[in-house]
Enzyme design. Structure first.
Site, PDB file in Angstrom:
ATOM      1  N   TRP A  97       0.833  -1.203   0.000  1.00  0.00           N
ATOM      2  CA  TRP A  97       0.000   0.000   0.000  1.00  0.00           C
ATOM      3  C   TRP A  97       0.869   1.255   0.000  1.00  0.00           C
ATOM      4  O   TRP A  97       1.809   1.386   0.789  1.00  0.00           O
ATOM      5  CB  TRP A  97      -0.894   0.039   1.221  1.00  0.00           C
ATOM      6  N   ASN A 213      -7.428  -0.850  -5.081  1.00  0.00           N
ATOM      7  CA  ASN A 213      -7.514  -2.264  -4.702  1.00  0.00           C
ATOM      8  C   ASN A 213      -8.961  -2.758  -4.760  1.00  0.00           C
ATOM      9  O   ASN A 213      -9.822  -2.253  -4.051  1.00  0.00           O
ATOM     10  CB  ASN A 213      -6.977  -2.460  -3.281  1.00  0.00           C
ATOM     11  N   GLU A 214      -9.215  -3.727  -5.637  1.00  0.00           N
ATOM     12  CA  GLU A 214     -10.507  -4.411  -5.761  1.00  0.00           C
ATOM     13  C   GLU A 214     -11.688  -3.449  -5.915  1.00  0.00           C
ATOM     14  O   GLU A 214     -12.614  -3.442  -5.084  1.00  0.00           O
ATOM     15  CB  GLU A 214     -10.735  -5.346  -4.564  1.00  0.00           C
ATOM     16  N   TYR A 326      -9.622 -16.271  -5.229  1.00  0.00           N
ATOM     17  CA  TYR A 326     -10.066 -16.619  -3.875  1.00  0.00           C
ATOM     18  C   TYR A 326     -11.316 -17.493  -3.910  1.00  0.00           C
ATOM     19  O   TYR A 326     -12.399 -17.063  -3.501  1.00  0.00           O
ATOM     20  CB  TYR A 326     -10.366 -15.362  -3.060  1.00  0.00           C
ATOM     21  N   GLU A 366      -3.211 -11.263  -6.531  1.00  0.00           N
ATOM     22  CA  GLU A 366      -3.526 -11.828  -5.213  1.00  0.00           C
ATOM     23  C   GLU A 366      -4.060 -13.234  -5.402  1.00  0.00           C
ATOM     24  O   GLU A 366      -4.879 -13.476  -6.283  1.00  0.00           O
ATOM     25  CB  GLU A 366      -4.598 -11.013  -4.472  1.00  0.00           C
ATOM     26  N   TRP A 408      -0.682 -13.800  -1.783  1.00  0.00           N
ATOM     27  CA  TRP A 408      -1.243 -13.069  -0.632  1.00  0.00           C
ATOM     28  C   TRP A 408      -1.211 -14.008   0.563  1.00  0.00           C
ATOM     29  O   TRP A 408      -1.940 -14.999   0.570  1.00  0.00           O
ATOM     30  CB  TRP A 408      -2.691 -12.636  -0.907  1.00  0.00           C
TER      31      TRP A 408
END
Length: 463
Positions: A97, A213-214, A326, A366, A408
């Protein structure tokens, strides 16, 4: 006379032996220094990353916590230790970050106001990455609330009485918030590193920028808030003229205007920094107009998040696409074997998109397997990672668009408070450590980089 000549040769021979010893002793150090001082920017050539004319396939990791830990003296050493460990494993890129908006150890205290102490922490992170020959993928804002995120920007606008809506999605369409974000981007990109003296926009240690992010915009499932089609943007302008002031606040989304958020922000970044690569930060879901929403998305809900992998990645200022993996969080009641099958299909679909639709690299930024699953066993994580690594390795061998992976996430000992269900503390005797080293060596062999000093030394040892 002969003995005299032999006697004079002894000092010469001694000098040559001494010179050879010095060369062999310091050759590796010189090569390392030469690489560090002459490191080039990562570029894109079609569907491949390239550095100095050679293809680069990424084997890397996530450590989102770098800047936060670099603020304080007592925890700063963990950044160096993590970078050193990653470098020993042959890992080339770390995603972290470059934001902390509001709250504890905030980089941006309020719109346009920065804490120099935290900025120096980020300077330190970049300088340490350079020292360890690791590049950084720096993320610019969070869609989630952690470390401020888009909700903090909305709160700032609301507190100052200029916000159009209290919805977190107004981050994407509120003109005041867009201005806040651009001011932050300007400060970050033009920042002169207090350690290296190099402006961020001129530092090749930075692999690329990640816009957000996302990103998700669930208030507009069509996806037009993030990226408006030309016909729709014209309609918005007409509609806005018909609204009253009261309606303007009720329907703030009409202020998206003639340029969508992704194109506006990426154009702004490129106007300041045209040296670095840029990606959106997508999870990889297909939107409501994509046929793949039915065949590739994990379930139906991802098509209603206001994003679309191909559409968002196709922006002319976007250099490569990003994807997350994920299945633990995306499915309900799937067996482990089913998850592995999904992973292969998911990755191959996006690599195909990179080749045929986008003609850009696809980086899996990720991925992880949760240790909270009811049937979890450590051996499953190893199989999960190997499946993902194998897909990228096969893509690299065939010069396809699968450009690499970022695990990740990695931590150091004693950081349990920052860990999550996916975290790994790398140890040389751990199977996961050896698996990641193996991937570094495989990708290095494909690109010819295995003969470079660091990889040659790493891959000559068996782990």
């Amino acid at each position: 006379m002969v003995p005299a000549r032999n006697g004079s040769a002894i000092p010469v021979l001694g000098f040559l032996i001494c010179a050879a010893f010095i060369y062999l002793s310091f050759r590796d150090l010189w090569l390392n220094h030469k690489w560090r001082t002459e490191i080039g920017f990562v570029k894109r050539n079609g569907t491949q990353f390239v550095v100095d004319g050679k293809a680069l396939y990424v084997n890397g990791w996530n450590s989102y916590w770098f800047m936060d830990h670099a603020v304080n003296e007592h925890s700063r050493y963990l950044v160096s230790e993590m970078l050193e460990t990653g470098a020993k494993m042959g890992l080339t890129v770390c995603r972290t970050w470059a934001f902390n908006d509001g709250g504890y150890n905030a980089l941006q205290i309020s719109p346009g106001r920065f804490d120099e102490r935290v900025f120096k922490a980020l300077d330190h992170v970049i300088a340490e990455a350079k020292k360890h020959d690791v590049r950084l993928l720096l993320c610019l804002v969070n869609n989630l609330q952690a470390y401020g995120g888009k909700s903090q920007y909305v709160q700032w606008a609301w507190q100052e009485g200029v916000g159009l809506s209290s919805s977190n999605d107004s981050f994407f369409f509120d003109p005041s918030i867009r201005k806040y974000f651009k001011n932050y981007l300007t400060a970050l990109l033009t920042r002169k590193n207090s350690v290296t003296g190099i402006e961020y926009r001129n530092d090749p240690t930075i692999f690329a920028w990640e816009l957000i992010n996302e990103p998700r915009c669930t208030s507009d499932v069509s996806g037009d808030t993030l990226q408006v089609s030309p016909a729709f943007s014209h309609l918005l302008v007409i509609t806005f003229r018909l609204f009253t002031v009261q309606q303007k606040y009720q329907y703030g989304v009409v202020l998206v205007g003639s340029q969508d958020w992704i194109d506006e922000m990426t154009s702004f970044i490129k106007s300041i920094d045209d040296k670095h690569l840029l990606t959106v930060g997508l999870e990889g879901f297909y939107g409501p107009n994509s046929p793949k929403r039915l065949t590739v998305n994990p379930e139906m809900w991802p098509s209603e998040l206001g994003t679309d992998f191909v559409r968002n990645s196709n922006s002319s200022n976007i250099d490569f696409a990003s994807v997350h993996i994920y299945p633990d969080h995306w499915f309900h009641n799937q067996t482990f074997e089913d998850k592995l099958k999904f992973v292969v299909q998911w990755m191959q679909s996006h690599i195909e998109d990179g080749m045929k639709e986008l003609k850009k690299p696809v980086l899996f930024t990720e991925f992880g397997l949760s240790n909270l699953n009811k049937d979890y066993e450590p051996s499953q994580r190893e199989r999960f990672y190997r499946t993902i690594f194998d897909v990228v390795y096969k893509s690299a061998k065939r010069r396809k668009a699968g450009a690499g992976t970022l695990v990740w996430q990695l931590f150091m000992e004693g950081m349990e408070g920052f860990n999550d269900e996916f975290g790994i503390v790398p140890h040389e005797q751990d199977p996961m450590y050896r698996l990641m080293v193996e991937q570094s060596c495989r990708l290095g062999k494909v690109t010819g980089r295995r003969e470079e000093h660091k990889l040659r030394k790493l891959c000559s040892h068996k782990h």
